[in-house]
Design a protein around this motif. Structure first.
Motif, PDB file in Angstrom:
ATOM      1  N   ALA A 174       6.823 -31.041   4.489  1.00 50.85           N
ATOM      2  CA  ALA A 174       7.732 -31.172   3.346  1.00 50.85           C
ATOM      3  C   ALA A 174       6.977 -31.735   2.147  1.00 50.85           C
ATOM      4  O   ALA A 174       7.205 -31.323   1.008  1.00 50.85           O
ATOM      5  N   LEU A 175       6.062 -32.652   2.407  1.00 49.56           N
ATOM      6  CA  LEU A 175       5.308 -33.243   1.305  1.00 49.56           C
ATOM      7  C   LEU A 175       4.289 -32.240   0.755  1.00 49.56           C
ATOM      8  O   LEU A 175       4.211 -32.008  -0.451  1.00 49.56           O
ATOM      9  N   VAL A 176       3.530 -31.623   1.665  1.00 47.34           N
ATOM     10  CA  VAL A 176       2.494 -30.672   1.228  1.00 47.34           C
ATOM     11  C   VAL A 176       3.115 -29.543   0.419  1.00 47.34           C
ATOM     12  O   VAL A 176       2.536 -29.061  -0.561  1.00 47.34           O
ATOM     13  N   SER A 177       4.328 -29.128   0.809  1.00 52.97           N
ATOM     14  CA  SER A 177       4.973 -28.011   0.129  1.00 52.97           C
ATOM     15  C   SER A 177       5.270 -28.326  -1.342  1.00 52.97           C
ATOM     16  O   SER A 177       5.495 -27.425  -2.143  1.00 52.97           O
ATOM     17  N   ARG A 178       5.249 -29.589  -1.703  1.00 51.64           N
ATOM     18  CA  ARG A 178       5.510 -29.972  -3.097  1.00 51.64           C
ATOM     19  C   ARG A 178       4.261 -30.022  -3.969  1.00 51.64           C
ATOM     20  O   ARG A 178       4.311 -30.456  -5.112  1.00 51.64           O
ATOM     21  N   PHE A 179       3.146 -29.610  -3.404  1.00 51.59           N
ATOM     22  CA  PHE A 179       1.890 -29.614  -4.163  1.00 51.59           C
ATOM     23  C   PHE A 179       1.233 -28.239  -4.130  1.00 51.59           C
ATOM     24  O   PHE A 179       1.393 -27.504  -3.141  1.00 51.59           O
ATOM     25  N   LEU A 180       0.442 -27.947  -5.150  1.00 53.65           N
ATOM     26  CA  LEU A 180      -0.521 -26.863  -5.011  1.00 53.65           C
ATOM     27  C   LEU A 180      -1.775 -27.528  -4.458  1.00 53.65           C
ATOM     28  O   LEU A 180      -2.164 -28.609  -4.910  1.00 53.65           O
ATOM     29  N   VAL A 181      -2.410 -26.884  -3.488  1.00 54.64           N
ATOM     30  CA  VAL A 181      -3.527 -27.536  -2.797  1.00 54.64           C
ATOM     31  C   VAL A 181      -4.866 -26.980  -3.296  1.00 54.64           C
ATOM     32  O   VAL A 181      -5.072 -25.770  -3.319  1.00 54.64           O
ATOM     33  N   VAL A 182      -5.739 -27.874  -3.726  1.00 56.92           N
ATOM     34  CA  VAL A 182      -7.067 -27.477  -4.196  1.00 56.92           C
ATOM     35  C   VAL A 182      -8.099 -28.017  -3.203  1.00 56.92           C
ATOM     36  O   VAL A 182      -8.167 -29.219  -2.969  1.00 56.92           O
ATOM     37  N   ASP A 183      -8.877 -27.111  -2.603  1.00 59.34           N
ATOM     38  CA  ASP A 183      -9.960 -27.531  -1.706  1.00 59.34           C
ATOM     39  C   ASP A 183     -11.201 -27.798  -2.529  1.00 59.34           C
ATOM     40  O   ASP A 183     -11.636 -26.913  -3.271  1.00 59.34           O
ATOM     41  N   MET A 184     -11.751 -28.977  -2.418  1.00 58.55           N
ATOM     42  CA  MET A 184     -12.939 -29.285  -3.214  1.00 58.55           C
ATOM     43  C   MET A 184     -14.124 -28.517  -2.604  1.00 58.55           C
ATOM     44  O   MET A 184     -14.402 -28.657  -1.412  1.00 58.55           O
ATOM     45  N   PRO A 185     -14.810 -27.694  -3.396  1.00 59.23           N
ATOM     46  CA  PRO A 185     -15.858 -26.837  -2.831  1.00 59.23           C
ATOM     47  C   PRO A 185     -17.151 -27.623  -2.596  1.00 59.23           C
ATOM     48  O   PRO A 185     -17.376 -28.649  -3.233  1.00 59.23           O
ATOM     49  N   PRO A 186     -18.032 -27.112  -1.690  1.00 59.15           N
ATOM     50  CA  PRO A 186     -19.359 -27.731  -1.562  1.00 59.15           C
ATOM     51  C   PRO A 186     -20.105 -27.558  -2.876  1.00 59.15           C
ATOM     52  O   PRO A 186     -19.797 -26.646  -3.655  1.00 59.15           O
ATOM     53  N   LEU A 187     -21.066 -28.439  -3.132  1.00 60.06           N
ATOM     54  CA  LEU A 187     -21.796 -28.350  -4.403  1.00 60.06           C
ATOM     55  C   LEU A 187     -22.797 -27.200  -4.379  1.00 60.06           C
ATOM     56  O   LEU A 187     -23.496 -26.985  -3.381  1.00 60.06           O
ATOM     57  N   GLN A 188     -22.854 -26.460  -5.473  1.00 60.31           N
ATOM     58  CA  GLN A 188     -23.852 -25.401  -5.635  1.00 60.31           C
ATOM     59  C   GLN A 188     -25.085 -26.013  -6.292  1.00 60.31           C
ATOM     60  O   GLN A 188     -24.983 -27.022  -6.981  1.00 60.31           O
ATOM     61  N   LYS A 189     -26.228 -25.322  -6.094  1.00 59.58           N
ATOM     62  CA  LYS A 189     -27.499 -25.831  -6.623  1.00 59.58           C
ATOM     63  C   LYS A 189     -27.417 -26.133  -8.127  1.00 59.58           C
ATOM     64  O   LYS A 189     -27.791 -27.215  -8.575  1.00 59.58           O
ATOM     65  N   GLU A 190     -26.889 -25.173  -8.897  1.00 65.42           N
ATOM     66  CA  GLU A 190     -26.875 -25.338 -10.357  1.00 65.42           C
ATOM     67  C   GLU A 190     -26.018 -26.542 -10.759  1.00 65.42           C
ATOM     68  O   GLU A 190     -26.394 -27.320 -11.637  1.00 65.42           O
ATOM     69  N   THR A 191     -24.848 -26.668 -10.106  1.00 71.71           N
ATOM     70  CA  THR A 191     -23.940 -27.773 -10.447  1.00 71.71           C
ATOM     71  C   THR A 191     -24.591 -29.103 -10.112  1.00 71.71           C
ATOM     72  O   THR A 191     -24.534 -30.061 -10.878  1.00 71.71           O
ATOM     73  N   LEU A 192     -25.218 -29.159  -8.944  1.00 72.68           N
ATOM     74  CA  LEU A 192     -25.837 -30.406  -8.500  1.00 72.68           C
ATOM     75  C   LEU A 192     -26.981 -30.803  -9.440  1.00 72.68           C
ATOM     76  O   LEU A 192     -27.115 -31.972  -9.823  1.00 72.68           O
ATOM     77  N   GLU A 193     -27.794 -29.829  -9.840  1.00 74.09           N
ATOM     78  CA  GLU A 193     -28.904 -30.141 -10.740  1.00 74.09           C
ATOM     79  C   GLU A 193     -28.373 -30.591 -12.097  1.00 74.09           C
ATOM     80  O   GLU A 193     -28.888 -31.536 -12.701  1.00 74.09           O
ATOM     81  N   ASP A 194     -27.315 -29.934 -12.552  1.00 73.71           N
ATOM     82  CA  ASP A 194     -26.688 -30.307 -13.823  1.00 73.71           C
ATOM     83  C   ASP A 194     -26.175 -31.751 -13.734  1.00 73.71           C
ATOM     84  O   ASP A 194     -26.390 -32.577 -14.636  1.00 73.71           O
ATOM     85  N   LEU A 195     -25.549 -32.052 -12.604  1.00 70.89           N
ATOM     86  CA  LEU A 195     -24.968 -33.381 -12.399  1.00 70.89           C
ATOM     87  C   LEU A 195     -26.061 -34.470 -12.381  1.00 70.89           C
ATOM     88  O   LEU A 195     -25.954 -35.491 -13.059  1.00 70.89           O
ATOM     89  N   LEU A 196     -27.138 -34.218 -11.619  1.00 71.99           N
ATOM     90  CA  LEU A 196     -28.219 -35.221 -11.551  1.00 71.99           C
ATOM     91  C   LEU A 196     -28.879 -35.380 -12.923  1.00 71.99           C
ATOM     92  O   LEU A 196     -29.241 -36.480 -13.334  1.00 71.99           O
ATOM     93  N   ARG A 197     -28.994 -34.280 -13.648  1.00 68.49           N
ATOM     94  CA  ARG A 197     -29.613 -34.333 -14.981  1.00 68.49           C
ATOM     95  C   ARG A 197     -28.759 -35.190 -15.921  1.00 68.49           C
ATOM     96  O   ARG A 197     -29.262 -35.958 -16.729  1.00 68.49           O
ATOM     97  N   ARG A 198     -27.417 -35.068 -15.791  1.00 70.74           N
ATOM     98  CA  ARG A 198     -26.539 -35.871 -16.653  1.00 70.74           C
ATOM     99  C   ARG A 198     -26.626 -37.347 -16.282  1.00 70.74           C
ATOM    100  O   ARG A 198     -26.574 -38.218 -17.150  1.00 70.74           O
TER     101      ARG A 198
END
Ligand SMILES: Nc1ncnc2c1ncn2[C@@H]1O[C@H](COP(=O)(O)OP(=O)(O)OP(=O)(O)O)[C@@H](O)[C@H]1O
Ligand SMILES: [Mg+2]
Length: 308
Positions: A191-215
């Motif tokens: 009943a609770l879950v049905s009241r949300f849209l569910v977003v699965d957090m994805p594993p980090l991709q190489k480009e995103t991770l490098e961007d993140l460490l650079r920031r």
């Protein structure tokens, strides 16, 4: 600030339409001065186009979001970023085993010789048109959060027993986070879950991770950045294959470890503190050691990681 939001969203490749709609949302719902201090610019915004687009589209349609993912996958960073993008005051509502309806919506207190209702964070958020972050929602007991059902569905109101019904401000949304792996967590009821849209957090991709460490570390040398990011991706792959647990897959720890290198700590020791030592299993630790040794040579010093 408007400019910054636009530049950030464009930089992430978010669609023009969503960017326009978020700007219109900010215009339509200006924040009361009383809550202006709760509208924050995140120190590090969330990186990841698809997740951002899903979350933004859902929120624009009036939905609430449940963010699911392992530790340090950016769930709270995403919540902060969304509050900023939509210009909403943020309310952090930590859930735990003793969370009950009073700690969420409020309770009677005795003030000036009178019984008065002291609003809880959910009620404050609902009236301020805030984004309420129900953090680690699956730590709370199901009957405690059932008091939120009417706030989370089409009724959009809070029913305080003995008081009037409190309608939700049209800009109010709830963002719940949960981490299935943590000790003490439980399954949410349907009943609770049905009241949300569910977003699965994805594993980090190489480009995103490098961007993140650079920031995080603008002055990190390129070869070091590649090796740290490579090590994280190696561990992510091994955890995905079931070769190791997710204990050492901890981006928060890796960032903390790299910070310690700035204070002169040897990189090979820093990576131990931030990542490897998070596993307490000797067999697993050997695999982790091997992975780290191939990426971060024992002879590396601070100067191999930072500096011009
Ligand atoms: N996609 C991402 N974009 C930006 N930062 C990220 C991302 N993924 C992880 N991080 C970084 O990971 C760290 C942890 O983020 P955060 O606290 O949001 O994680 P979490 O998912 O809430 O973790 P937990 O389940 O342990 O509470 C932060 O330093 C954050 O910058
Ligand atoms: Mg978190």
């Amino acid at each position: 600030m408007k400019q910054d939001i636009h530049a950030y969203l464009t930089g992430q490749g978010v669609s023009e339409e969503l960017i326009r709609e978020a700007a219109a949302f900010r215009e339509r719902y200006p924040v009361e001065p009383e809550f202006a201090g709760r509208v924050e610019v995140p120190a590090m915004p969330f990186l990841g186009k698809d997740t951002l687009e899903m979350a933004m589209a859902g929120l624009l349609q009036g939905e609430n979001l449940l963010l699911c993912g392992g530790k340090a996958t950016g769930k709270n960073v995403l919540c902060q970023t969304l509050s900023w993008v939509f210009g909403r005051p943020a309310f952090d509502i930590s859930c735990h085993i003793h969370t009950d309806s009073a700690s969420l919506i409020g309770t009677d207190t005795f003030r000036d010789n009178q019984v008065q209702f002291r609003k809880g964070p959910v009620t404050l958020c609902a009236q301020a048109g805030g984004f309420g972050v129900l953090d680690e929602i699956n730590m709370a007991k199901n009957d405690a959060v059932s008091v939120l059902h009417a706030a989370l569905d089409h009724r959009r109101r809070i029913d305080v027993p003995g008081y009037q019904r409190i309608p939700l401000h049209p800009a109010a949304r709830f963002l719940a986070t949960m981490n299935l792996g943590y000790a003490g967590t439980r399954e949410l009821n349907e009943a609770l879950v049905s009241r949300f849209l569910v977003v699965d957090m994805p594993p980090l991709q190489k480009e995103t991770l490098e961007d993140l460490l650079r920031r995080y570390f603008p002055d990190m040398k390129n070869p070091a950045l590649e090796q740290f990011s490579g090590l994280f991706l190696d561990l992510q792959r091994k955890a995905g294959n079931g070769e190791i647990s997710t204990k050492a897959l901890d981006l928060r720890g890796m960032i903390g470890g790299i910070r310690a290198i700035r204070s002169g700590l040897w990189p090979s020791l820093a990576i131990r503190m931030g990542v490897l030592n998070k596993s307490f299993d000797s067999f697993e630790k050997e695999i982790l050691e091997d992975a780290a040794n191939t990426r971060i040579p024992a002879g590396w010093s601070r100067e191999d990681v930072f500096g011009g």
